[in-house]
Motif scaffolding. Structure first.
Motif, short mmCIF file in Angstrom:
data_model
loop_
_atom_site.label_atom_id
_atom_site.label_comp_id
_atom_site.label_asym_id
_atom_site.label_seq_id
_atom_site.Cartn_x
_atom_site.Cartn_y
_atom_site.Cartn_z
N ASP A 110 0.83 -1.20 0.00
CA ASP A 110 0.00 0.00 0.00
C ASP A 110 0.87 1.26 0.00
O ASP A 110 0.60 2.21 -0.74
CB ASP A 110 -0.92 -0.01 1.22
CG ASP A 110 -1.89 1.15 1.22
OD1 ASP A 110 -2.68 1.26 0.28
OD2 ASP A 110 -1.83 1.96 2.16
N ILE A 111 1.92 1.25 0.80
CA ILE A 111 2.84 2.40 0.85
C ILE A 111 3.54 2.58 -0.49
O ILE A 111 3.68 3.71 -0.98
CB ILE A 111 3.86 2.21 2.00
CG1 ILE A 111 3.14 2.29 3.35
CG2 ILE A 111 4.98 3.24 1.91
CD1 ILE A 111 4.00 1.85 4.52
N LEU A 112 3.95 1.49 -1.09
CA LEU A 112 4.60 1.53 -2.40
C LEU A 112 3.68 2.21 -3.42
O LEU A 112 4.11 3.10 -4.18
CB LEU A 112 4.91 0.10 -2.84
CG LEU A 112 5.87 -0.13 -3.99
CD1 LEU A 112 7.28 0.32 -3.64
CD2 LEU A 112 5.88 -1.63 -4.34
N ALA A 113 2.42 1.80 -3.43
CA ALA A 113 1.45 2.38 -4.37
C ALA A 113 1.21 3.86 -4.08
O ALA A 113 1.22 4.69 -4.99
CB ALA A 113 0.13 1.60 -4.31
N TYR A 114 1.00 4.18 -2.81
CA TYR A 114 0.72 5.57 -2.43
C TYR A 114 1.86 6.50 -2.83
O TYR A 114 1.63 7.57 -3.43
CB TYR A 114 0.48 5.65 -0.92
CG TYR A 114 0.28 7.06 -0.41
CD1 TYR A 114 -0.96 7.67 -0.50
CD2 TYR A 114 1.35 7.78 0.14
CE1 TYR A 114 -1.15 8.98 -0.05
CE2 TYR A 114 1.17 9.08 0.58
CZ TYR A 114 -0.08 9.67 0.49
OH TYR A 114 -0.25 10.97 0.92
N GLU A 115 3.08 6.10 -2.54
CA GLU A 115 4.23 6.97 -2.82
C GLU A 115 4.42 7.16 -4.32
O GLU A 115 4.73 8.26 -4.78
CB GLU A 115 5.48 6.40 -2.17
CG GLU A 115 5.45 6.50 -0.65
CD GLU A 115 6.69 5.96 0.03
OE1 GLU A 115 7.48 5.25 -0.65
OE2 GLU A 115 6.87 6.23 1.23
N TYR A 116 4.19 6.10 -5.11
CA TYR A 116 4.33 6.24 -6.56
C TYR A 116 3.24 7.18 -7.11
O TYR A 116 3.53 8.08 -7.91
CB TYR A 116 4.25 4.88 -7.26
CG TYR A 116 4.25 5.06 -8.76
CD1 TYR A 116 5.43 5.31 -9.45
CD2 TYR A 116 3.06 5.04 -9.49
CE1 TYR A 116 5.43 5.53 -10.82
CE2 TYR A 116 3.05 5.26 -10.85
CZ TYR A 116 4.24 5.50 -11.51
OH TYR A 116 4.24 5.74 -12.87
N ILE A 117 2.00 6.96 -6.70
CA ILE A 117 0.90 7.77 -7.21
C ILE A 117 1.12 9.25 -6.90
O ILE A 117 0.99 10.12 -7.76
CB ILE A 117 -0.45 7.28 -6.63
CG1 ILE A 117 -0.78 5.88 -7.17
CG2 ILE A 117 -1.58 8.25 -6.97
CD1 ILE A 117 -1.91 5.18 -6.43
#
Length: 248
Positions: free
Chosen positions: A41-48
């Motif tokens: 979830d953190i990976l996705a949030y930071e990329y977005i």
């Protein structure tokens, strides 16, 4: 009300769709045994956020994360957690939405964690195939029921079942718009698709029975018999040439 998008609006959705695909590609490269679903979830949030976009799911009707992370018998809407550690032999569906310049993209993929059972491998493969069967001959004027018919026919021919309690949807400025897009049904029925319509087609296919349970967290949906489920989704546009997949 069904909204018909202009060429310029579909171009905007193409951008949000590209970012949505990129999130899933990033997770596909990084996902491994020992990670938590919160790590993903953190990976996705930071990329977005790094792209100047927003995660569509975060805060949507109170949902607390940027992705849905649904393991094995979880069909959809699994809530990422520091307490859920990925284990070899599991499968996990990741569903993500991105809003960019006011327009939405929505897609999902199912990943294997290490070596998984033959049944799970087949389930992932057939679920993806169901999506492509659904869009293969779609065009301006196609009955929407053809989508569900083609998904259901392919899933059941392979010994699997189609979730009925959850369906695909229209998409545009809002994550969920009209029309509803079931993954089951009769050929030749329902509204006719029109050029400029944008919809999210998302087969949710179970290894066992099609029935599901809704858990007390208010989000998570699991198979009634607790056998595995897989999910594959893309946002598409109906065009002069048939279908454009905006999240591929």
């Amino acid at each position: 009300m069904i909204t018909i998008k202009t060429e310029a609006q579909i171009a905007r959705m193409r951008e949000s769709g590209r970012l949505t695909k990129n999130v899933l590609d990033l997770i596909g490269r990084e996902i491994r045994e020992g990670m938590t679903t919160k790590d993903l979830d953190i990976l996705a949030y930071e990329y977005i956020k790094s792209c100047g976009a927003e995660p569509s799911f975060l805060g949507y009707n109170g949902f607390p994360a940027s992705i849905c992370a649904s393991i094995d018998e979880y069909v959809v809407h699994g809530i990422p957690s520091d307490d859920v550690v990925l284990k070899r032999g599991q499968i996990i569906s990741i569903d993500v939405g991105v809003v960019y310049n006011g327009w939405q993209g929505d897609a999902a993929r199912t990943f294997a964690i290490g070596e998984v059972s033959e049944e799970k491998k087949k389930l992932i493969k057939v679920t993806e195939e169901c999506f492509f069967k659904a869009v293969q001959n779609l065009h301006d004027g196609s009955p929407i029921g053809d989508i569900g018919y083609n998904v259901q026919t392919h899933a059941e021919a392979n010994g699997f079942s189609v979730v009925r309690a959850l369906v695909g949807h229209g998409i545009g400025k809002q994550m969920h718009e009209d029309p509803s897009v079931p993954n089951y049904g009769r050929k030749g029925t329902g509204i006719r698709l029109k050029k400029g319509m944008t919809i999210a087609i998302e087969p949710m296919i179970n290894a066992g029975v099609y029935q599901v349970d809704f858990l007390n967290d208010g989000w998570s949906v699991v198979t009634k018999d607790r056998r595995p489920s897989a999910h594959y989704e893309n946002t598409i546009a109906i065009t002069d040439n048939g279908v454009e997949i905006l999240t591929l």
